[in-house]
Design an enzyme around this catalytic site. Structure first.
Site, mmCIF file in Angstrom:
data_model
loop_
_atom_site.group_PDB
_atom_site.id
_atom_site.type_symbol
_atom_site.label_atom_id
_atom_site.label_comp_id
_atom_site.label_asym_id
_atom_site.label_seq_id
_atom_site.Cartn_x
_atom_site.Cartn_y
_atom_site.Cartn_z
ATOM 1 N N LYS A 91 19.879 42.176 -37.994
ATOM 2 C CA LYS A 91 19.133 41.557 -36.885
ATOM 3 C C LYS A 91 17.759 41.039 -37.301
ATOM 4 O O LYS A 91 17.247 40.092 -36.713
ATOM 5 C CB LYS A 91 19.008 42.537 -35.728
ATOM 6 C CG LYS A 91 20.314 42.694 -34.967
ATOM 7 C CD LYS A 91 20.103 43.386 -33.642
ATOM 8 C CE LYS A 91 21.314 43.243 -32.731
ATOM 9 N NZ LYS A 91 22.501 43.916 -33.256
ATOM 10 N N GLU A 113 15.837 40.254 -24.186
ATOM 11 C CA GLU A 113 16.591 41.190 -23.362
ATOM 12 C C GLU A 113 17.446 42.013 -24.307
ATOM 13 O O GLU A 113 17.784 41.564 -25.411
ATOM 14 C CB GLU A 113 17.395 40.451 -22.308
ATOM 15 C CG GLU A 113 18.823 40.140 -22.631
ATOM 16 C CD GLU A 113 18.998 39.136 -23.752
ATOM 17 O OE1 GLU A 113 19.789 39.464 -24.652
ATOM 18 O OE2 GLU A 113 18.402 38.051 -23.726
ATOM 19 N N SER A 374 27.467 45.304 -41.140
ATOM 20 C CA SER A 374 26.330 44.730 -40.399
ATOM 21 C C SER A 374 25.193 45.712 -40.201
ATOM 22 O O SER A 374 24.039 45.305 -40.023
ATOM 23 C CB SER A 374 26.818 44.193 -39.051
ATOM 24 O OG SER A 374 27.516 45.193 -38.332
#
Ligand SMILES: *Cc1c(COP(=O)(O)O)cnc(C)c1O
Length: 388
Positions: A91, A113, A374
């Site tokens: 991320k 969000e 990930s």
């Protein structure tokens, strides 16, 4: 259009994507598109972005050969180790890129969000690094479920605003973030966490994640005497780690496989529709209401998927499959005890498909598989303990 290239001028990947938003937000999306185009063509921007991901983020992440797992499965498994990046997942690649753009546009404030809290934590991290004001919208139900991530965001200097409307979960937080953006668009950038939303987000976020796929291709060629892997596999929530991975292998002969959670499989079980500013596959009921997704992994618990994945599925360049909770729990434990790597539950979906398919026509014995890990599983160990 070549696979994983630039979308059409109106942001379409085939029939998917586009920009379905209130008139008041069109200028902000256009401003962002102009800023991104200019930045992405600017070597100085690339130097700063790549420099930060190296010196702050820990890139390049390695590719690890999994000897014991490969022996067990009869296929050669290589892992792209995003679990080793700062904050524990891919991320950061996206939020560092968007924070640099925010600064370039001269905006002092970022909103985001978050559902499970991971994108909120990543955004708060990048805002701390750049000295940007950060507000994160989160449904009240998620605030209660993820209190440790709420505290993390606060530690990092973000303000977390609980959302009490609707089902008090992610989709209500998205609506609240959009409302804030409309009201404060002059000063505020909306940092979307995956390859979702109106143009240019799906394209821009894929480009910010491309670094992981390009590293992986180079690393695989070094390990495989110049060859590419036969299969490239990644889990798909919104689809950003998969899009970045696939982008690195688009022009190879590798077969691209995206693995969705069986309980939120937008491509597997959805129909085309419009939500959150884009046209893509969605999990809907008979009257077109968007259904809540259900998965043991909060990061895949989303009823939609990025529009480019809908297009890659329609054209056949990538294949999308699903993994269920039980086999994901098995894969989580298998990687832990064969390789000493505890994966994020999201990433364990990708592995679950590799385990199930290995030796079948879908993934013949002797194949080489690059699987994007990930994220790391530290955040998931308490939940897994309670499920076992
Ligand atoms: C957020 C997250 C995902 C899902 O997001 P994508 O946009 O589909 O990549 C997957 N794995 C981890 C570890 C995550 O944190």
């Amino acid at each position: 259009m070549a696979a994983l290239a630039e979308p059409s001028p109106d942001g379409r990947f085939g029939e998917f994507g586009g920009r379905f938003i209130p008139e008041s937000l069109v200028p902000a999306c256009k401003e962002l598109e102009v800023a991104f185009r200019a930045a992405w063509a600017d070597p100085a921007f690339h130097a700063e972005y790549e420099g930060l991901l190296r010196d702050y983020g820990g890139r390049p992440t390695p590719v690890t050969e999994c000897r014991r797992l490969s022996e067990r499965l009869g296929v050669r498994v290589l892992l792209k180790r995003e679990d080793l990046a700062h904050t524990g997942s891919h991320k950061l690649n996206n939020v560092i890129g968007q924070s640099l753009l925010t600064r370039r546009m001269g905006k002092p404030r970022v909103i985001a969000e978050t559902g499970a809290g991971q994108h909120g934590v990543a955004t708060a991290t990048a805002c701390a690094l750049f000295g940007l004001d950060c507000v994160v919208y989160m449904g009240e139900v998620d605030v209660e479920r993820q209190e440790l991530n709420v505290f993390r965001m606060q530690l990092l200097g973000a303000e977390v605003i609980p959302v009490s409307s609707g089902s008090r979960t992610l989709k209500d937080a998205v609506n609240e973030a959009l409302r804030d953006w409309v009201a404060n668009v002059e000063t505020t950038h909306y940092c979307i966490g995956s390859v979702m939303g109106p143009h240019p987000y799906p394209w821009m976020v894929r480009e910010f994640q491309r670094i992981l796929g390009e590293e992986a291709r180079t690393q695989c060629r070094a390990l495989l005497d110049g060859r590419d892997p036969d299969f490239v596999v990644a889990c798909v929530g919104g689809g950003s780690n998969a899009a970045g991975t696939f982008a690195g292998f688009a022009d190879t002969s590798a077969r691209l496989v995206g693995v969705e959670a069986a309980g939120g499989a937008a491509i597997g079980h959805g129909v085309p529709g419009v939500v959150h500013g884009m046209k893509s596959y969605l999990v809907q009921d008979e009257v077109g209401q968007v259904n809540e997704a259900h998965s043991i992994s909060a990061g895949l618990d989303y009823p939609g998927v990025g529009p480019e994945h809908s297009h890659l599925s329609a054209t056949g360049r990538a294949t999308y499959v699903t993994a269920g909770d039980a086999e994901v729990l098995d894969a989580f434990q298998l990687l832990s005890h064969t390789e000493g790597i505890i994966p994020a539950l999201e990433s364990a979906h990708g592995l679950a498909w590799v385990v199930r398919a290995a030796g079948s026509d879908d993934l013949p014995s002797g194949s080489t598989v690059l699987l994007t890990l990930s994220g790391r599983g530290d955040k998931d160990v308490a939940q897994v303990r309670d499920l076992l």
